[in-house]
Design a protein around this motif. Structure first.
Motif, PDB file in Angstrom:
ATOM      1  N   SER A 429       0.712  -1.355   0.021  1.00  0.00           N
ATOM      2  CA  SER A 429      -0.133  -0.118  -0.115  1.00  0.00           C
ATOM      3  C   SER A 429       0.849   1.126  -0.114  1.00  0.00           C
ATOM      4  O   SER A 429       2.155   1.225   0.405  1.00  0.00           O
ATOM      5  CB  SER A 429      -1.023   0.045   1.227  1.00  0.00           C
ATOM      6  OG  SER A 429      -0.242   0.249   2.397  1.00  0.00           O
ATOM      7  N   LEU A 430       0.366   2.347  -0.489  1.00  0.00           N
ATOM      8  CA  LEU A 430       0.901   3.598  -0.578  1.00  0.00           C
ATOM      9  C   LEU A 430       1.427   3.908   0.918  1.00  0.00           C
ATOM     10  O   LEU A 430       2.408   4.401   1.147  1.00  0.00           O
ATOM     11  CB  LEU A 430       0.118   4.782  -1.150  1.00  0.00           C
ATOM     12  CG  LEU A 430       0.550   6.134  -1.145  1.00  0.00           C
ATOM     13  CD1 LEU A 430       2.082   6.469  -1.695  1.00  0.00           C
ATOM     14  CD2 LEU A 430      -0.476   7.246  -1.537  1.00  0.00           C
ATOM     15  N   LYS A 431       0.317   3.622   1.900  1.00  0.00           N
ATOM     16  CA  LYS A 431       0.659   3.812   3.376  1.00  0.00           C
ATOM     17  C   LYS A 431       2.039   3.365   3.857  1.00  0.00           C
ATOM     18  O   LYS A 431       2.967   3.961   4.448  1.00  0.00           O
ATOM     19  CB  LYS A 431      -0.490   3.465   4.125  1.00  0.00           C
ATOM     20  CG  LYS A 431      -0.167   3.759   5.431  1.00  0.00           C
ATOM     21  CD  LYS A 431      -1.611   3.224   6.471  1.00  0.00           C
ATOM     22  CE  LYS A 431      -1.351   3.814   7.908  1.00  0.00           C
ATOM     23  NZ  LYS A 431      -2.729   3.507   8.684  1.00  0.00           N
ATOM     24  N   LYS A 434       4.966   5.043   2.116  1.00  0.00           N
ATOM     25  CA  LYS A 434       5.431   6.319   2.738  1.00  0.00           C
ATOM     26  C   LYS A 434       6.068   6.124   4.118  1.00  0.00           C
ATOM     27  O   LYS A 434       7.001   6.813   4.402  1.00  0.00           O
ATOM     28  CB  LYS A 434       4.155   7.072   3.151  1.00  0.00           C
ATOM     29  CG  LYS A 434       3.317   7.651   1.695  1.00  0.00           C
ATOM     30  CD  LYS A 434       2.289   8.612   2.026  1.00  0.00           C
ATOM     31  CE  LYS A 434       2.361   9.641   3.031  1.00  0.00           C
ATOM     32  NZ  LYS A 434       1.253  10.217   3.367  1.00  0.00           N
ATOM     33  N   TYR A 456       4.674  15.889   0.865  1.00  0.00           N
ATOM     34  CA  TYR A 456       3.753  15.194   0.019  1.00  0.00           C
ATOM     35  C   TYR A 456       2.805  15.717  -0.286  1.00  0.00           C
ATOM     36  O   TYR A 456       2.415  16.989   0.290  1.00  0.00           O
ATOM     37  CB  TYR A 456       3.319  14.112   0.924  1.00  0.00           C
ATOM     38  CG  TYR A 456       4.347  13.099   1.321  1.00  0.00           C
ATOM     39  CD1 TYR A 456       4.968  12.987   2.583  1.00  0.00           C
ATOM     40  CD2 TYR A 456       4.590  11.838   0.429  1.00  0.00           C
ATOM     41  CE1 TYR A 456       5.931  11.975   2.914  1.00  0.00           C
ATOM     42  CE2 TYR A 456       5.516  11.008   0.882  1.00  0.00           C
ATOM     43  CZ  TYR A 456       6.155  10.861   2.077  1.00  0.00           C
ATOM     44  OH  TYR A 456       6.985  10.005   2.420  1.00  0.00           O
ATOM     45  N   VAL A 458      -0.639  14.392  -1.845  1.00  0.00           N
ATOM     46  CA  VAL A 458      -1.110  13.266  -2.283  1.00  0.00           C
ATOM     47  C   VAL A 458      -2.826  13.510  -2.460  1.00  0.00           C
ATOM     48  O   VAL A 458      -3.603  14.104  -1.551  1.00  0.00           O
ATOM     49  CB  VAL A 458      -0.938  12.034  -1.212  1.00  0.00           C
ATOM     50  CG1 VAL A 458      -1.765  10.981  -1.611  1.00  0.00           C
ATOM     51  CG2 VAL A 458       0.467  11.723  -0.946  1.00  0.00           C
ATOM     52  N   GLU A 462      -4.685   6.209   0.538  1.00  0.00           N
ATOM     53  CA  GLU A 462      -3.314   5.661   0.804  1.00  0.00           C
ATOM     54  C   GLU A 462      -3.336   4.076   0.755  1.00  0.00           C
ATOM     55  O   GLU A 462      -2.515   3.282   1.138  1.00  0.00           O
ATOM     56  CB  GLU A 462      -2.821   5.994   2.361  1.00  0.00           C
ATOM     57  CG  GLU A 462      -2.294   7.459   2.166  1.00  0.00           C
ATOM     58  CD  GLU A 462      -1.526   7.703   3.474  1.00  0.00           C
ATOM     59  OE1 GLU A 462      -2.073   7.023   4.838  1.00  0.00           O
ATOM     60  OE2 GLU A 462      -0.824   8.664   3.718  1.00  0.00           O
TER      61      GLU A 462
END
Length: 576
Positions: A429-431, A434, A456, A458, A462
């Motif tokens: 995942s993007l979370k 990050k 960021y 975004v 996320e």
């Protein structure tokens, strides 16, 4: 006056003994550093009790200025006065808790003094609250960036507190009384407040030094055990690890197990806790089965089937990889009193780091067995110098800022944990990505304060999926190559925006740009440059193509004012 001074000196001893016992309490030392609403209420209650004790143990002065010494002064004649250490308590409360705490404690002391002496003592309600507020405000101004003012400043504030009180006493009770009590009470308040703050500062300093020593020990253990734990959890590696732990700590015995058998046991009890045999103690079995730390303070709680076992206290911490318990780290004492909070914190810290080290070893083994060329190349990009640079940075921080060093340890743990998770997945995942990038940039910022700024922008969930290390590679590339020797104003921007059924991921910087002759080959082939080979970009480009097709290849744009790298990825993931 001399007799009054000696009597008040005895009362000062009572207050300082209580203060010493209070400072010895870890909970008290913790709340005085919070300055929260909760901590203020607790401090008001604590010092409120102290200020009442100061009133009750005072010395009564009759209207003929005779001294009356009683064990407890629950009440005095309205014509008499009272010499006590109330102002000392109010001063200490103000310096520790701030003006609000000081004012309320002063109000409590003044009200109690009014109850003792009747209406003629009502002015103490106002004067004591004013003393608390003024000293608290002055203390906050004088301390600057420190936790408390200096000893000389505290002594001066103690004198000021008594001066304020004496003005009220002179106006409402007469200046003859002030002449009698001014010198002994001012001297004792000033000295007493200074001694109290010195005791407090000493304990806080010792506590910080202890944390620094613990962290240093953990770092040393990490460096020494890393080569063995990366081999995996087996009898040979476990034996070396246990010997290293025992040599660096005060534990009488150290053991490691897998889920079923003892892998190693060094120290007391090693004649029957034997490598290769099943785990004996119920304490260890419960820790492994429940996946929770287990602590025992007696042989009965450990429940070793061998009656001659010398182990009397223990802490057993499960070792986990991806939330799955794979074994346990066990620490033992032959004396029940040796197991304290310090040992518990040390053991838990070691278990967390060892779990991470084992995960590194397992991930490396899985990488080899998977025969996945892309993942292999990617894992190779995790530079060992980064790890040791981070360790050295944390070691240096221990001398100056223990809390920053602890934060750095958590960031290092997050970086390697997410590295390991990424090495086992095709998409994350993007979370998660990050979190990985934030840990990396956080460690770099500790090494080079104010050198890098990561921002960021975004506009997608996320939960969207992307290849592991996608942002990490591009951000690290900017950190390593974009800014040369420039020490400030180095900006890295991560922009993620939706586009119909896809989303655009872009990493840009304001660096020096990329040489025009190199730009067309980035992400396509190896580049012979002294600052890098471009392997990570080639690997990332290949993975993007395999996963999503040629539409998702990396795009590069660069000039002397900076570089942009972007790719277009399909939107995937839950709740996106």
């Amino acid at each position: 006056m001399l007799l009054l001074f000696l009597l008040l000196l005895q009362r000062l001893g009572i207050i300082l003994v209580l203060a010493f016992l209070l400072v010895n309490n870890h909970f008290f030392r913790q709340i005085i550093q919070e300055r929260s609403r909760r901590s203020q209420v607790i401090l008001i209650l604590i010092f409120g009790v102290f200020v009442v004790i100061a009133n009750l143990t005072g010395v009564e002065i009759t209207n003929t200025q005779a001294l009356v010494e009683k064990p407890i002064l629950t009440g005095i004649s309205h014509t008499d006065s009272l010499a006590n250490t109330r102002t000392l308590v109010i001063t200490s409360a103000s310096l520790v808790g701030g003006p609000m705490v000081g004012a309320v404690v002063g109000l409590i002391g003044g009200i109690h003094r009014y109850i003792q002496g009747g209406f003629s003592s009502s002015f103490y309600i106002v004067s004591s609250a004013i003393v608390g507020w003024i000293i608290g405000k002055a203390g906050d101004c004088l301390k600057g960036s420190q936790l408390y003012p200096s000893e000389m400043q505290v002594a001066s504030l103690g004198v000021c507190a008594e001066l304020i009180q004496m003005v009220f006493i002179g106006i409402f009770s007469g200046w003859d009384l002030v002449k009698l009590i001014f010198i002994p009470m001012t001297l004792l308040n000033s000295v007493g407040a200074t001694i109290f703050l010195m005791i407090l500062k000493t304990y806080l300093s010792n506590e910080q030094q202890l944390r620094a020593v613990q962290t240093r020990d953990v770092l040393e253990l990490t460096n020494e055990t890393l080569p063995y734990l990366r081999q995996g959890l087996n009898q040979a590696s476990a034996r070396h690890v246990c010997e290293i732990i025992k040599s660096h700590t005060n534990f009488d015995a150290v053991g490691l197990t897998d889920r079923v058998n003892v892998l190693a046991h060094v120290g007391a009890g090693q004649n029957h806790h034997i490598a290769g045999q099943p785990v004996k103690t119920d304490l260890s079995k419960n820790a492994i089965a429940k996946g929770m730390t287990q602590i025992a303070y007696s042989k009965q709680e450990i429940r070793c089937p061998d009656d001659a076992c010398p182990l009397c206290s223990a802490i057993v911490i499960p070792l986990k990889i991806n939330s799955k318990t794979i074994g346990a780290l066990k620490m033992y004492f032959v004396d029940t009193e040796k197991l304290t909070v310090v040992e518990k914190n040390l053991a838990e810290g070691l278990a967390q780091i060892f779990s991470g080290q084992l995960a590194i070893g397992i991930a490396e083994e899985k990488t080899k067995l998977a025969n996945d060329a892309e993942i292999k190349a990617l894992q190779a990009q995790i530079n060992p110098h980064f790890f040791f640079n981070a360790i050295n940075t944390i070691s240096a921080l221990m001398r100056f800022d223990v809390e920053k060093a602890r934060t750095a340890l958590f960031q290092l743990s997050t970086f390697f944990r997410t590295s390991l998770q990424g090495g086992q997945e095709k998409e994350i995942s993007l979370k998660q990505e990050k979190s990985h990038v934030d840990a990396y940039i956080g460690l770099e910022q500790l090494r080079f304060p104010d050198k890098y700024q990561l921002k960021y922008d975004v506009h997608v969930s996320e939960n969207v999926l992307l290849p592991p290390f996608f942002l990490q590679i591009l951000v690290e590339n900017a950190v390593r190559h974009a800014f040369k020797e420039r020490k400030k104003a180095n900006c890295i921007n991560v922009t993620i925006k939706p586009k119909t059924d896809t989303f655009i991921v872009q990493v840009s910087d304001n660096g020096i740009g990329i040489k025009p002759e190199i730009l067309p080959r980035l992400g396509e082939s190896m580049i012979k440059e002294t600052t890098g080979t471009g392997t990570a970009l080639v690997n990332l480009n290949n993975r993007l193509t395999v996963l999503y097709g040629s539409r998702s290849r990396l795009h590069f744009e660069s000039s002397s004012s900076g570089t942009k790298v972007w790719a277009e990825l399909p939107i995937r993931g839950e709740n996106v």
